[in-house]
Design a protein around this motif. Structure first.
Motif, PDB file in Angstrom:
ATOM      1  N   TYR A 111       0.944  13.545   9.674  1.00 51.24           N
ATOM      2  CA  TYR A 111       1.011  12.230   9.038  1.00 51.24           C
ATOM      3  C   TYR A 111      -0.256  11.400   9.258  1.00 51.24           C
ATOM      4  CZ  TYR A 111       2.721  11.397  13.796  1.00 51.24           C
ATOM      5  OH  TYR A 111       2.858  11.392  15.159  1.00 51.24           O
ATOM      6  N   GLU A 112      -0.995  11.671  10.341  1.00 54.17           N
ATOM      7  CA  GLU A 112      -2.209  10.886  10.589  1.00 54.17           C
ATOM      8  C   GLU A 112      -3.254  11.110   9.501  1.00 54.17           C
ATOM      9  OE1 GLU A 112      -3.756  10.221  14.485  1.00 54.17           O
ATOM     10  OE2 GLU A 112      -2.034  11.163  15.439  1.00 54.17           O
ATOM     11  N   SER A 113      -3.189  12.267   8.821  1.00 52.84           N
ATOM     12  CA  SER A 113      -4.144  12.534   7.745  1.00 52.84           C
ATOM     13  C   SER A 113      -3.892  11.639   6.539  1.00 52.84           C
ATOM     14  CB  SER A 113      -4.069  14.003   7.326  1.00 52.84           C
ATOM     15  OG  SER A 113      -2.819  14.292   6.717  1.00 52.84           O
ATOM     16  N   GLN A 114      -2.733  10.956   6.501  1.00 50.50           N
ATOM     17  CA  GLN A 114      -2.402  10.064   5.397  1.00 50.50           C
ATOM     18  C   GLN A 114      -2.788   8.612   5.685  1.00 50.50           C
ATOM     19  OE1 GLN A 114       1.817  12.100   4.982  1.00 50.50           O
ATOM     20  NE2 GLN A 114       1.441  10.853   3.178  1.00 50.50           N
ATOM     21  N   LEU A 115      -3.283   8.343   6.890  1.00 51.28           N
ATOM     22  CA  LEU A 115      -3.657   6.984   7.266  1.00 51.28           C
ATOM     23  C   LEU A 115      -5.159   6.797   7.086  1.00 51.28           C
ATOM     24  CD1 LEU A 115      -1.477   6.730  10.510  1.00 51.28           C
ATOM     25  CD2 LEU A 115      -0.863   6.044   8.176  1.00 51.28           C
ATOM     26  N   PHE A 116      -5.528   5.831   6.244  1.00 56.01           N
ATOM     27  CA  PHE A 116      -6.936   5.673   5.874  1.00 56.01           C
ATOM     28  C   PHE A 116      -7.564   4.357   6.328  1.00 56.01           C
ATOM     29  CE2 PHE A 116      -4.765   8.094   2.514  1.00 56.01           C
ATOM     30  CZ  PHE A 116      -5.439   9.300   2.617  1.00 56.01           C
ATOM     31  N   SER A 117      -6.749   3.363   6.658  1.00 58.86           N
ATOM     32  CA  SER A 117      -7.265   2.011   6.863  1.00 58.86           C
ATOM     33  C   SER A 117      -7.441   1.664   8.334  1.00 58.86           C
ATOM     34  CB  SER A 117      -6.332   0.991   6.203  1.00 58.86           C
ATOM     35  OG  SER A 117      -6.165   1.291   4.833  1.00 58.86           O
ATOM     36  N   MET A 118      -8.178   0.591   8.577  1.00 63.22           N
ATOM     37  CA  MET A 118      -8.457   0.151   9.939  1.00 63.22           C
ATOM     38  C   MET A 118      -7.255  -0.532  10.572  1.00 63.22           C
ATOM     39  SD  MET A 118     -10.900  -0.020  12.289  1.00 63.22           S
ATOM     40  CE  MET A 118     -12.455   0.078  11.391  1.00 63.22           C
ATOM     41  N   THR A 119      -6.575  -1.409   9.807  1.00 62.19           N
ATOM     42  CA  THR A 119      -5.450  -2.164  10.361  1.00 62.19           C
ATOM     43  C   THR A 119      -4.135  -1.748   9.713  1.00 62.19           C
ATOM     44  OG1 THR A 119      -5.536  -3.970   8.738  1.00 62.19           O
ATOM     45  CG2 THR A 119      -6.980  -4.148  10.687  1.00 62.19           C
ATOM     46  N   VAL A 120      -3.050  -2.090  10.391  1.00 64.06           N
ATOM     47  CA  VAL A 120      -1.712  -1.800   9.874  1.00 64.06           C
ATOM     48  C   VAL A 120      -1.495  -2.505   8.540  1.00 64.06           C
ATOM     49  CG1 VAL A 120       0.745  -2.229  10.301  1.00 64.06           C
ATOM     50  CG2 VAL A 120      -0.724  -1.385  12.159  1.00 64.06           C
ATOM     51  N   TYR A 121      -1.920  -3.747   8.448  1.00 66.38           N
ATOM     52  CA  TYR A 121      -1.769  -4.531   7.212  1.00 66.38           C
ATOM     53  C   TYR A 121      -2.449  -3.822   6.046  1.00 66.38           C
ATOM     54  CZ  TYR A 121      -2.014  -8.574   4.042  1.00 66.38           C
ATOM     55  OH  TYR A 121      -1.895  -9.416   2.968  1.00 66.38           O
ATOM     56  N   ASP A 122      -3.709  -3.428   6.251  1.00 68.32           N
ATOM     57  CA  ASP A 122      -4.466  -2.803   5.163  1.00 68.32           C
ATOM     58  C   ASP A 122      -3.880  -1.450   4.765  1.00 68.32           C
ATOM     59  OD1 ASP A 122      -6.211  -4.921   5.040  1.00 68.32           O
ATOM     60  OD2 ASP A 122      -7.688  -4.012   6.376  1.00 68.32           O
ATOM     61  N   GLU A 123      -3.292  -0.751   5.736  1.00 71.77           N
ATOM     62  CA  GLU A 123      -2.716   0.556   5.431  1.00 71.77           C
ATOM     63  C   GLU A 123      -1.526   0.425   4.480  1.00 71.77           C
ATOM     64  OE1 GLU A 123      -2.385   4.380   5.025  1.00 71.77           O
ATOM     65  OE2 GLU A 123      -3.956   3.522   6.293  1.00 71.77           O
ATOM     66  N   VAL A 124      -0.643  -0.534   4.746  1.00 71.90           N
ATOM     67  CA  VAL A 124       0.503  -0.735   3.854  1.00 71.90           C
ATOM     68  C   VAL A 124       0.036  -1.292   2.513  1.00 71.90           C
ATOM     69  CG1 VAL A 124       2.739  -1.866   3.574  1.00 71.90           C
ATOM     70  CG2 VAL A 124       1.997  -1.111   5.838  1.00 71.90           C
ATOM     71  N   ALA A 125      -0.993  -2.136   2.541  1.00 71.02           N
ATOM     72  CA  ALA A 125      -1.500  -2.736   1.310  1.00 71.02           C
ATOM     73  C   ALA A 125      -2.174  -1.711   0.399  1.00 71.02           C
ATOM     74  CB  ALA A 125      -2.492  -3.853   1.648  1.00 71.02           C
TER      75      ALA A 125
END
Length: 278
Positions: free
Chosen positions: A90-104
């Motif tokens: 699942y970490e390969s699906q995370l692209f953003s610096m912050t939690v907010y930006d990742e969901v956005a």
């Protein structure tokens, strides 16, 4: 979303991976796909997301229906808005610096509504108040829930998870499964591939046991458990509570859904056995 596979088969480089699969998943249901390593679980997950054969190639036969629409005659662009997948990695699906930006990342809405919507999905997966945290500072379980939040913000009708508990401790696994059960009650169709289905079988509406690319058994958890009990090499897949039936040697005992339920029943059962033998 209702999903139906009719005589679906898939071959890659002349090797048959899935063979004559017939399955149906009801809207709002939780289905667990399990079996020995190499049985075709991951390929079936990819199939249910529309990635097979559209993205991975190979040859497919039969039909897959998402509602009334055939996924084999639809493009991946048509399918993808309805479906979300969370990979084992699942970490390969995370692209953003912050939690907010990742969901956005997957969110399309007016800027004025963005924060409220992001907080809604973080609250849903148990990450409330962490929107400004750096993704790298999260625990493994938190990162996985963040990946789920990022998938859910697309508002899919189907969520597919491939081996989601592989990197979680027992507490994290229990929390994850409780979340999936909650999502189903809200109408989302959830399909989970798990090598170790013991805990999830207690919650699932349907269990699919694969054997060398074929469905060896499918149905309600109790129905599949009865199949597993008859084959010694597969008894490891049984929930620990249900193994008590084998240890006691009485297969007429019920399939308990909780340890409290089992203790209450066994208390009466064993007391009755003592009285009979006196």
């Amino acid at each position: 979303m209702n999903i139906r596979l009719e005589h679906f088969s898939y071959a890659y480089q002349k090797k048959i991976i899935l063979d004559d699969i017939n399955l149906a998943m009801e809207s709002g249901s939780l289905t667990v796909i399990t079996g020995l390593s190499g049985c075709g679980k991951t390929t079936l997950c990819r199939t249910l997301c529309g990635l097979v054969p559209h993205y991975f190639g190979g040859k497919a036969a039969g039909q897959i229906y998402f509602g009334q629409k055939s996924s084999l005659t639809s493009s991946l662009t048509e399918i993808s808005p309805q479906v979300a997948i969370v990979l084992e990695d699942y970490e390969s699906q995370l692209f953003s610096m912050t939690v907010y930006d990742e969901v956005a990342y997957n969110l399309t809405c007016p800027p004025a509504k963005r924060t409220a919507i992001i907080e809604k999905y973080l609250r849903l997966v148990g990450l409330e108040g962490l929107s400004q945290r750096e993704v790298s500072s999260l625990s493994g379980g938190q990162k996985q829930r963040l990946a789920i939040a990022g998938a859910l913000v697309k508002r899919p009708q189907l969520l597919v998870l491939d081996e989601p508990a592989a990197a979680l401790d027992p507490a994290g696994t229990t929390e994850l499964y409780a979340l999936l059960s909650k999502l189903c009650k809200q109408g989302l169709t959830v399909i989970v591939s798990e090598q170790d289905p013991r805990e999830l079988m207690l919650l699932a509406d349907q269990v699919v046991f694969l054997q060398q690319g074929r469905v060896a058994c499918s149905g309600k958890s109790e129905e599949v458990a009865a199949f597993l009990e008859q084959q010694e090499e597969y008894r490891e897949f049984l929930p620990d509570l249900w193994k008590l039936r084998l240890l006691i040697g009485d297969l007429s005992l019920p399939y308990w859904k909780s340890s409290g339920e089992a203790k209450l029943f066994l208390g009466h059962y064993l007391a009755g056995g003592v009285e009979q033998s006196a």
